[in-house]
Design a protein around this motif. Structure first.
Motif, PDB file in Angstrom:
ATOM      1  N   TYR A 130      48.958   2.121  35.121  1.00  0.00           N
ATOM      2  CA  TYR A 130      48.756   2.373  36.552  1.00  0.00           C
ATOM      3  C   TYR A 130      47.265   2.541  36.800  1.00  0.00           C
ATOM      4  CZ  TYR A 130      50.329   3.862  41.197  1.00  0.00           C
ATOM      5  OH  TYR A 130      50.578   3.944  42.542  1.00  0.00           O
ATOM      6  N   VAL A 132      43.833   2.318  39.170  1.00  0.00           N
ATOM      7  CA  VAL A 132      43.420   2.515  40.561  1.00  0.00           C
ATOM      8  C   VAL A 132      41.932   2.215  40.706  1.00  0.00           C
ATOM      9  CG1 VAL A 132      45.178   4.305  40.870  1.00  0.00           C
ATOM     10  CG2 VAL A 132      42.829   4.967  40.299  1.00  0.00           C
ATOM     11  N   ASN A 156      45.560   2.815  55.304  1.00  0.00           N
ATOM     12  CA  ASN A 156      46.360   2.715  54.087  1.00  0.00           C
ATOM     13  C   ASN A 156      46.840   1.286  53.859  1.00  0.00           C
ATOM     14  OD1 ASN A 156      46.531   5.407  55.437  1.00  0.00           O
ATOM     15  ND2 ASN A 156      47.491   5.994  53.513  1.00  0.00           N
ATOM     16  N   GLY A 160      45.953  -1.067  50.799  1.00  0.00           N
ATOM     17  CA  GLY A 160      47.024  -1.675  50.015  1.00  0.00           C
ATOM     18  C   GLY A 160      46.798  -3.164  49.790  1.00  0.00           C
ATOM     19  N   GLU A 169      47.101  -1.014  41.114  1.00  0.00           N
ATOM     20  CA  GLU A 169      48.371  -0.447  41.580  1.00  0.00           C
ATOM     21  C   GLU A 169      48.193   0.426  42.807  1.00  0.00           C
ATOM     22  OE1 GLU A 169      49.379  -2.456  38.292  1.00  0.00           O
ATOM     23  OE2 GLU A 169      47.916  -0.821  38.135  1.00  0.00           O
ATOM     24  N   ASN A 170      46.982   0.960  43.003  1.00  0.00           N
ATOM     25  CA  ASN A 170      46.753   1.884  44.118  1.00  0.00           C
ATOM     26  C   ASN A 170      45.259   1.998  44.351  1.00  0.00           C
ATOM     27  OD1 ASN A 170      47.214   3.939  46.093  1.00  0.00           O
ATOM     28  ND2 ASN A 170      48.931   4.727  44.889  1.00  0.00           N
ATOM     29  N   VAL A 183      45.397   9.171  47.803  1.00  0.00           N
ATOM     30  CA  VAL A 183      45.619   7.758  47.515  1.00  0.00           C
ATOM     31  C   VAL A 183      46.422   7.161  48.663  1.00  0.00           C
ATOM     32  CG1 VAL A 183      45.486   8.045  45.010  1.00  0.00           C
ATOM     33  CG2 VAL A 183      47.703   8.240  46.162  1.00  0.00           C
ATOM     34  N   ILE A 184      46.748   5.887  48.569  1.00  0.00           N
ATOM     35  CA  ILE A 184      47.430   5.202  49.671  1.00  0.00           C
ATOM     36  C   ILE A 184      48.737   5.895  50.025  1.00  0.00           C
ATOM     37  CG2 ILE A 184      48.584   3.054  50.350  1.00  0.00           C
ATOM     38  CD1 ILE A 184      46.512   1.584  48.572  1.00  0.00           C
ATOM     39  N   ASN A 185      49.499   6.317  49.023  1.00  0.00           N
ATOM     40  CA  ASN A 185      50.854   6.811  49.276  1.00  0.00           C
ATOM     41  C   ASN A 185      51.102   8.231  48.793  1.00  0.00           C
ATOM     42  OD1 ASN A 185      50.641   6.115  46.573  1.00  0.00           O
ATOM     43  ND2 ASN A 185      52.773   5.471  46.399  1.00  0.00           N
TER      44      ASN A 185
END
Length: 283
Positions: A130, A132, A156, A160, A169-170, A183-185
């Motif tokens: 993962y 980033v 966001n 993305g 992944e982010n 982070v985005i989510n």
């Protein structure tokens, strides 16, 4: 099936029209919730965050919007989708009713509840890679609106797209002071030795439910020190661990940022405590 203002409709039924304020102006709030075997995880926290957010946005809170009423509305749509004996993902969206331009003609609201399946009834720690990267094109504002879970998420979305285009992944989001926010989510936690650090709400991060629960857990865990303090991007590569929190994944370890690879031992330990807290919350 989905629940619109208390009435169940099939998923192919068209409900929202071109004048919907959530579509036109992002005039909406939402909660993403885990529901396991008909039990709504951390429901009181979700409910009170939603009520507080509605007040901040000057939405009229209907008299029937009690803790018990909305919980039953969630359980109704979960059961009607055959998910009452398994793990379900629930999204509850509240939006101001149609009408007006930027200024609405009413502060009355509608609600929509939709559900889907989840892989596991427990929070699981993924061991997948993962990676980033820092997103620096646009910034999160340092104000109370950034703490709310609204549908105003274009930053966001663009982050993305950037992550997809570049194989990440982010992305880690920063504010106007170039401090790490989230982070985005989800929210972000940094581990260095026995200290666990997360940005304060005043830096503009989401007032996340799992963020709140994890802060409670860390404060009660011997040998760990919680720090709610601003994080410089320069600190990221000096950390032992980085992990993301949100209501669906629980804790998601970050394995790589630029040239730094991270371990996940603290995140793994905290995930067990988070699962235990989620079970206790149901009784």
């Amino acid at each position: 099936m989905f629940n619109f203002n208390g009435e169940l409709f099939s998923k192919d039924r068209e409900i929202l029209n071109y004048n919907n304020r959530g579509f036109k102006y992002g005039d909406a709030l939402f909660e993403t919730i885990r529901c396991i075997n008909g039990n709504v995880f951390f429901w009181e926290d979700h409910y009170f965050r939603l009520m507080s957010s509605m007040r901040i946005l000057r939405m009229e809170i209907p008299m029937e919007f009690t803790l018990e009423f909305l919980e039953e509305e969630i359980k109704k749509v979960v059961a009607n989708n055959g998910l009452e004996n398994t793990a379900a993902r629930v999204r509850l969206t509240i939006f101001r009713k149609d009408g007006g331009l930027y200024s609405p003609i009413t502060n009355d609201v509608s609600y929509l509840i939709e559900v889907g399946t989840l892989e596991s009834p427990f929070y699981l720690l993924s061991s997948d890679s993962y990676e980033v990267e820092l997103f620096k094109d646009y910034f999160v504002n340092k104000d109370m609106l950034s703490n709310l879970k609204t549908t105003n998420k274009i930053l966001n979305v663009v982050a993305g797209v950037y992550a997809q285009e570049n194989g990440y992944e982010n992305c880690i989001l920063i504010n106007n002071d170039k401090q790490v926010v989230e982070v985005i989510n989800g929210n972000l936690f940094l581990v260095k030795d026995n200290a666990i650090k997360t940005p304060p709400l005043s830096d503009g991060c989401l007032d996340g439910i799992i963020r709140k629960k994890l802060i409670e857990i860390i404060k009660k865990t011997e040998g760990l020190e919680l720090q709610e303090d601003s994080i410089s991007p320069f600190e990221l590569q000096k950390a032992d661990e980085l992990f993301i929190t949100n209501s669906i994944s629980g804790i998601r370890p970050i394995t790589k940022y630029r040239k730094k690879d991270y371990r996940n031992s603290t995140g793994k330990s905290l995930l067990g405590k988070l699962n235990a807290k989620a079970r206790i919350d149901q009784f």
